[in-house]
Design a protein around this motif. Structure first.
Motif, PDB file in Angstrom:
ATOM      1  N   ARG A 197     -50.144 -36.183  31.618  1.00  0.00           N
ATOM      2  CA  ARG A 197     -48.928 -36.991  31.574  1.00  0.00           C
ATOM      3  C   ARG A 197     -49.258 -38.432  31.181  1.00  0.00           C
ATOM      4  O   ARG A 197     -48.379 -39.165  30.725  1.00  0.00           O
ATOM      5  CB  ARG A 197     -48.246 -36.971  32.944  1.00  0.00           C
ATOM      6  N   HIS A 198     -50.520 -38.820  31.389  1.00  0.00           N
ATOM      7  CA  HIS A 198     -50.969 -40.172  31.076  1.00  0.00           C
ATOM      8  C   HIS A 198     -52.431 -40.104  30.654  1.00  0.00           C
ATOM      9  O   HIS A 198     -53.146 -39.160  31.009  1.00  0.00           O
ATOM     10  CB  HIS A 198     -50.839 -41.092  32.301  1.00  0.00           C
ATOM     11  N   PRO A 199     -52.919 -41.097  29.928  1.00  0.00           N
ATOM     12  CA  PRO A 199     -54.355 -41.125  29.616  1.00  0.00           C
ATOM     13  C   PRO A 199     -55.175 -41.413  30.869  1.00  0.00           C
ATOM     14  O   PRO A 199     -54.703 -42.062  31.804  1.00  0.00           O
ATOM     15  CB  PRO A 199     -54.461 -42.274  28.604  1.00  0.00           C
ATOM     16  N   VAL A 200     -56.398 -40.912  30.878  1.00  0.00           N
ATOM     17  CA  VAL A 200     -57.304 -41.201  31.992  1.00  0.00           C
ATOM     18  C   VAL A 200     -57.860 -42.605  31.780  1.00  0.00           C
ATOM     19  O   VAL A 200     -58.532 -42.878  30.783  1.00  0.00           O
ATOM     20  CB  VAL A 200     -58.451 -40.177  32.059  1.00  0.00           C
ATOM     21  N   ALA A 203     -60.898 -15.213  12.826  1.00  0.00           N
ATOM     22  CA  ALA A 203     -61.690 -14.166  12.173  1.00  0.00           C
ATOM     23  C   ALA A 203     -61.173 -12.779  12.522  1.00  0.00           C
ATOM     24  O   ALA A 203     -61.397 -11.818  11.774  1.00  0.00           O
ATOM     25  CB  ALA A 203     -63.157 -14.292  12.576  1.00  0.00           C
ATOM     26  N   LEU A 204     -60.474 -12.659  13.647  1.00  0.00           N
ATOM     27  CA  LEU A 204     -59.897 -11.385  14.063  1.00  0.00           C
ATOM     28  C   LEU A 204     -58.442 -11.243  13.607  1.00  0.00           C
ATOM     29  O   LEU A 204     -57.746 -10.322  14.027  1.00  0.00           O
ATOM     30  CB  LEU A 204     -59.979 -11.247  15.588  1.00  0.00           C
ATOM     31  N   GLY A 205     -58.001 -12.187  12.771  1.00  0.00           N
ATOM     32  CA  GLY A 205     -56.656 -12.086  12.218  1.00  0.00           C
ATOM     33  C   GLY A 205     -55.573 -12.663  13.090  1.00  0.00           C
ATOM     34  O   GLY A 205     -54.393 -12.410  12.858  1.00  0.00           O
ATOM     35  N   GLU A 206     -55.946 -13.470  14.083  1.00  0.00           N
ATOM     36  CA  GLU A 206     -54.945 -14.035  14.987  1.00  0.00           C
ATOM     37  C   GLU A 206     -54.999 -15.551  14.921  1.00  0.00           C
ATOM     38  O   GLU A 206     -56.047 -16.163  15.123  1.00  0.00           O
ATOM     39  CB  GLU A 206     -55.193 -13.575  16.433  1.00  0.00           C
ATOM     40  N   SER A 207     -53.870 -16.154  14.621  1.00  0.00           N
ATOM     41  CA  SER A 207     -53.773 -17.609  14.606  1.00  0.00           C
ATOM     42  C   SER A 207     -52.548 -18.010  15.416  1.00  0.00           C
ATOM     43  O   SER A 207     -51.763 -17.171  15.839  1.00  0.00           O
ATOM     44  CB  SER A 207     -53.670 -18.136  13.174  1.00  0.00           C
ATOM     45  N   GLY A 208     -52.400 -19.305  15.644  1.00  0.00           N
ATOM     46  CA  GLY A 208     -51.236 -19.774  16.390  1.00  0.00           C
ATOM     47  C   GLY A 208     -51.389 -19.662  17.891  1.00  0.00           C
ATOM     48  O   GLY A 208     -50.430 -19.915  18.622  1.00  0.00           O
ATOM     49  N   VAL A 209     -52.578 -19.285  18.378  1.00  0.00           N
ATOM     50  CA  VAL A 209     -52.812 -19.217  19.819  1.00  0.00           C
ATOM     51  C   VAL A 209     -53.182 -20.615  20.308  1.00  0.00           C
ATOM     52  O   VAL A 209     -54.006 -21.303  19.688  1.00  0.00           O
ATOM     53  CB  VAL A 209     -53.943 -18.221  20.144  1.00  0.00           C
ATOM     54  N   ARG A 210     -52.603 -21.039  21.396  1.00  0.00           N
ATOM     55  CA  ARG A 210     -52.916 -22.367  21.930  1.00  0.00           C
ATOM     56  C   ARG A 210     -54.262 -22.326  22.637  1.00  0.00           C
ATOM     57  O   ARG A 210     -54.444 -21.581  23.604  1.00  0.00           O
ATOM     58  CB  ARG A 210     -51.828 -22.844  22.883  1.00  0.00           C
ATOM     59  N   GLN A 211     -55.204 -23.117  22.150  1.00  0.00           N
ATOM     60  CA  GLN A 211     -56.511 -23.263  22.780  1.00  0.00           C
ATOM     61  C   GLN A 211     -56.615 -24.699  23.255  1.00  0.00           C
ATOM     62  O   GLN A 211     -56.521 -25.637  22.461  1.00  0.00           O
ATOM     63  CB  GLN A 211     -57.635 -22.922  21.799  1.00  0.00           C
ATOM     64  N   SER A 212     -56.805 -24.892  24.541  1.00  0.00           N
ATOM     65  CA  SER A 212     -56.687 -26.212  25.125  1.00  0.00           C
ATOM     66  C   SER A 212     -57.602 -26.339  26.329  1.00  0.00           C
ATOM     67  O   SER A 212     -58.254 -25.371  26.747  1.00  0.00           O
ATOM     68  CB  SER A 212     -55.220 -26.459  25.527  1.00  0.00           C
ATOM     69  N   THR A 213     -57.665 -27.539  26.880  1.00  0.00           N
ATOM     70  CA  THR A 213     -58.329 -27.756  28.167  1.00  0.00           C
ATOM     71  C   THR A 213     -57.248 -27.988  29.204  1.00  0.00           C
ATOM     72  O   THR A 213     -56.118 -28.382  28.879  1.00  0.00           O
ATOM     73  CB  THR A 213     -59.266 -28.972  28.129  1.00  0.00           C
ATOM     74  N   LEU A 214     -57.596 -27.791  30.461  1.00  0.00           N
ATOM     75  CA  LEU A 214     -56.610 -28.024  31.518  1.00  0.00           C
ATOM     76  C   LEU A 214     -56.193 -29.488  31.531  1.00  0.00           C
ATOM     77  O   LEU A 214     -55.012 -29.801  31.739  1.00  0.00           O
ATOM     78  CB  LEU A 214     -57.189 -27.617  32.875  1.00  0.00           C
ATOM     79  N   ARG A 215     -57.144 -30.392  31.280  1.00  0.00           N
ATOM     80  CA  ARG A 215     -56.785 -31.818  31.277  1.00  0.00           C
ATOM     81  C   ARG A 215     -55.734 -32.099  30.219  1.00  0.00           C
ATOM     82  O   ARG A 215     -54.778 -32.857  30.458  1.00  0.00           O
ATOM     83  CB  ARG A 215     -58.021 -32.688  31.046  1.00  0.00           C
ATOM     84  N   ASP A 216     -55.873 -31.493  29.040  1.00  0.00           N
ATOM     85  CA  ASP A 216     -54.878 -31.705  27.990  1.00  0.00           C
ATOM     86  C   ASP A 216     -53.527 -31.109  28.379  1.00  0.00           C
ATOM     87  O   ASP A 216     -52.470 -31.658  28.037  1.00  0.00           O
ATOM     88  CB  ASP A 216     -55.349 -31.100  26.673  1.00  0.00           C
ATOM     89  N   GLU A 217     -53.555 -29.999  29.085  1.00  0.00           N
ATOM     90  CA  GLU A 217     -52.305 -29.347  29.474  1.00  0.00           C
ATOM     91  C   GLU A 217     -51.519 -30.174  30.494  1.00  0.00           C
ATOM     92  O   GLU A 217     -50.291 -30.140  30.512  1.00  0.00           O
ATOM     93  CB  GLU A 217     -52.596 -27.958  30.067  1.00  0.00           C
ATOM     94  N   ILE A 218     -52.213 -30.901  31.349  1.00  0.00           N
ATOM     95  CA  ILE A 218     -51.525 -31.631  32.419  1.00  0.00           C
ATOM     96  C   ILE A 218     -51.476 -33.130  32.159  1.00  0.00           C
ATOM     97  O   ILE A 218     -51.055 -33.899  33.033  1.00  0.00           O
ATOM     98  CB  ILE A 218     -52.204 -31.378  33.779  1.00  0.00           C
ATOM     99  N   TRP A 231     -54.456 -44.199  36.009  1.00  0.00           N
ATOM    100  CA  TRP A 231     -54.648 -42.893  36.624  1.00  0.00           C
ATOM    101  C   TRP A 231     -56.041 -42.349  36.320  1.00  0.00           C
ATOM    102  O   TRP A 231     -56.551 -42.481  35.209  1.00  0.00           O
ATOM    103  CB  TRP A 231     -53.598 -41.910  36.123  1.00  0.00           C
ATOM    104  N   SER A 232     -56.623 -41.689  37.305  1.00  0.00           N
ATOM    105  CA  SER A 232     -57.907 -41.006  37.122  1.00  0.00           C
ATOM    106  C   SER A 232     -57.657 -39.553  36.736  1.00  0.00           C
ATOM    107  O   SER A 232     -56.520 -39.062  36.789  1.00  0.00           O
ATOM    108  CB  SER A 232     -58.726 -41.067  38.409  1.00  0.00           C
ATOM    109  N   ALA A 233     -58.729 -38.838  36.374  1.00  0.00           N
ATOM    110  CA  ALA A 233     -58.588 -37.419  36.025  1.00  0.00           C
ATOM    111  C   ALA A 233     -58.062 -36.628  37.217  1.00  0.00           C
ATOM    112  O   ALA A 233     -57.228 -35.730  37.065  1.00  0.00           O
ATOM    113  CB  ALA A 233     -59.931 -36.861  35.561  1.00  0.00           C
TER     114      ALA A 233
END
Length: 680
Positions: free
Chosen positions: A276-279, A259-274, A443-445
């Motif tokens: 390497r494997h599913p929980v 809505a502020l004219g900005e797209s393409g910014v990565r919006q994520s959770t820390l779990r998604d960022e790290i 693996w756990s979280a």
């Protein structure tokens, strides 16, 4: 707002005409952007240049096309004119969410709210008018898609000589508008103290300690939009990451930046960022607490570098045709010691050992037969003897191998944790049923956080130019370190509320959080004025605040209205909840029914039996949302029905903090349904 005064009606008519002109110009900008994509494809340039140009043009055109519909301006500034300005002498600028112009060389029809000249719209006062004679705000019909007829009113604030400060009815009405659907931007209602934070320098790391309803989340998002506007190349080159506590929260805020004219910014959770494997596993509280403890960083470092060592390795002999080069044991030990002292990432250290061994051999060869070619150096570096030596003293390793061995072998864990973790803590860490190998591990979280720590020791992850972190009070030291690795060469905007810390490792001071984030010098700014949560609700929350183990100033509300109700269930909790929800539906806006996680299904069944459909927390179109207490943080509802506060408090270690979160989700009315003593 709109008045029968002919002068005001005339002003409103002129502003609608201006908005029509802006709409025409905006549609022209969209068409031009698309036309540039077509013509840009024919520009003569190298393949790489053409690809970069094409990507930029396509991205801009896509952003323009996908900009959400809505009013194109929300304010106007009239500059200059002396003590009694003649309207004809004033220079007027309309303020909106993006710049709109009929031609790049001409004066814009609308100025972007982030432009330096727009700052006066948020900061000018009677005592410091900053050259502004009149500040005008526009009132638009709720949910307007940008039709000029939806401009329903305006109000002027005269700031120069003889002016008078007063509260804006338009701003008040906008802040109190029902909270239906995803979070909206606050570009039209930013307050001066919020504006100071939004416009902070890119190099400045900021921590916003925000009481409920103070707009800390919106401030962080608008700061991201401001940085993208002010430093577009630097920020986009380094990347901008917004980290939310969960995907429900990300869904809620997802429309603000577009809505502020900005797209393409990565919006994520820390779990998604790290991830390497599913929980696939869940830790008990004891194991999770130890895994998130900052001491684990040192345990993991020891476990990784326990694999490194040249003791017992003889001198290195490298065949080179009919000749053999020799590096003595003492030289090899010195190389290893020097690299260890430099503390590079593990993978970098491994290659430094290889490079320095090859240099020793190269020096010998050049003393004997003159300069060596690059091809010769590469051949020696890839030789079997050098490779075998490097593998022996600094072996190649994966993060999974290190962690699996640590959590499987008591002896390995004991050596790495000596003096750091006691016997009970070590026992809590060990896997009850070790996998055959790391490849079959579940693996756990918390394990993902540990894997990221080891991976960060092996090789630094890609960093961002700026990271915005929401609900940072709930981060563990190890989670903070994961973020720090991604912001090592950038800045951060940290936002949260210590009183809303609900994880077992939740912070009790921002100093600790900022130290683990690698930004100990970040400035901490408290926001204590609530713009949305009613005074009666904040008063109840402040009673809880006194019982929480955090040093946080009590919040105050600018909203005197709002309802706080208590309903005793008298043994029929489901029936009382249904009655409370029906009452809430008789009021305006969204309804959030919040219950302890274990009670959600029982409440859903009761509502369904009464014919009341309830969506989930991430269903933005639902009038009624049934939300587990564990995921309500960051969300807002006009009417909140809090189900059995005692059950929420009893459900977890920091249950009082959780209840503090729940009651402060209401922006119009709160009804507490209880079947027993209240924990207030």
């Amino acid at each position: 707002m709109t008045s029968p005064d002919p002068a005001l009606r005339h002003a409103l008519s002129r502003e609608r005409a201006h908005h029509e002109r802006c709409r025409t110009a905006f549609h022209g900008m969209v068409e031009d952007a698309q036309e540039h994509v077509v013509t840009g494809a024919d520009v003569s340039a190298s393949g790489a240049d053409a690809e970069v140009l094409g990507h930029g043009l396509r991205s801009r055109a896509k952003e323009m096309r996908e900009l959400p519909e809505g009013p194109l301006f929300f304010g106007r500034l009239d500059f200059g004119g002396g003590e009694r300005p003649d309207p004809g002498e004033l220079r007027s600028l309309h303020i909106g969410r993006l710049r709109i112009g009929e031609h790049p060389a001409q004066e814009p029809l609308v100025v972007d709210w982030r432009a330096p000249v727009s700052r006066a719209f948020y900061q000018a006062t009677v005592h410091d008018p900053q050259g502004v004679a009149v500040r005008r705000r526009f009132g638009w019909a709720p949910g307007s898609n940008g039709d000029s007829a939806d401009l329903t009113g305006l109000e002027d604030e005269h700031l120069q000589a003889g002016g008078e400060s007063r509260a804006s009815e338009i701003v008040t009405r906008e802040m109190e508008r029902p909270r239906v659907g995803p979070m909206r931007d606050i570009a039209a209602t930013i307050q001066p103290e919020q504006d100071d934070l939004v416009r902070g320098d890119l190099a400045l790391s900021v921590c916003v300690q925000g009481a409920p309803g103070t707009g800390k989340t919106a401030v962080g998002l608008h700061r991201a939009a401001y940085l993208l506007y002010t430093h577009p190349h630097r920020v986009r080159r380094g990347g901008l990451l917004i980290l939310g506590p969960n995907r429900t929260f990300l869904t809620y805020i997802s429309q603000v930046l577009p809505a502020l004219g900005e797209s393409g910014v990565r919006q994520s959770t820390l779990r998604d960022e790290i991830a390497r494997h599913p929980v696939a596993e869940t830790d008990d509280e004891r194991a999770a607490g130890v895994k998130h403890d900052v001491r684990m960083a040192q345990v993991l470092r020891r476990a990784l570098y326990a694999r490194v060592g040249a003791e017992g390795v003889d001198a290195l002999v490298v065949p080179d045709g009919s000749y053999r080069w020799r590096v003595t044991e003492s030289e090899l030990l010195r190389i290893m010691a020097d690299v260890r002292d430099e503390e590079p990432p593990y993978a970098v250290g491994r290659e430094r050992v290889r490079t320095r061994v090859v240099r020793r051999i190269q020096a010998q060869a050049e003393r004997r037969a003159g300069p060596r070619s690059n091809a010769w150096v590469q051949r020696i570096s890839r030789s079997r003897a050098v490779g075998a030596y490097v593998d022996a003293v600094w072996p190649r390793v994966r993060a999974e191998e290190v962690l699996a061995e640590l959590l499987t072998e008591p002896g390995v864990l004991a050596a790495a944790a000596d003096g750091l973790l006691d016997a009970d803590e070590q026992k809590a860490l060990l896997w009850a049923k070790p996998p055959r190998s790391w490849k079959s591990a579940r693996w756990s979280a918390a394990d993902l956080v540990l894997l990221d720590e080891v991976a960060g020791l092996i090789e630094h992850p890609q960093g961002y130019g700026h990271v915005v972190v929401d609900e940072a009070q709930d981060l563990s030291p190890l989670e903070c370190r994961a973020i720090a690795r991604r912001a090592a060469f950038g800045s951060v905007t940290v936002r949260g509320d210590l009183a809303q810390g609900t994880t077992p490792w939740a912070a009790r001071s921002w100093e600790t959080v900022l130290r683990h984030l690698g930004k100990p010098d970040a400035v901490v700014v408290p926001l204590t004025t609530g713009f949305r949560v009613p005074g009666a609700v904040l008063a109840l929350a402040n009673r809880l605040l006194a019982r929480l183990d955090v040093e946080v100033p009590a919040a105050r509300s600018l909203r005197g209205e709002g309802e706080l109700r208590f309903r005793a269930a008298d043994g029929d909790l489901p029936g009382a909840v249904v009655a409370a929800v029906r009452d809430a539906l008789g009021r305006e806006g969204s309804v959030g029914v919040v219950a302890a996680d274990g009670d959600v299904e029982r409440v859903r069944e009761a509502l369904g039996a009464a014919g009341i459909g309830a969506g989930g927390a991430d269903e933005s179109g639902a009038r009624v949302a049934l939300v587990p207490a564990s995921v309500v943080k960051g969300l807002e509802y006009d009417q909140v029905v809090a189900v059995d506060p005692a059950a929420m408090v009893a459900a977890e270690e920091r249950g009082l903090h959780r209840l503090y979160v729940v009651v402060t989700r209401a922006v119009a009315g709160l009804e507490v349904v209880h079947d027993g003593p209240l924990p207030f």
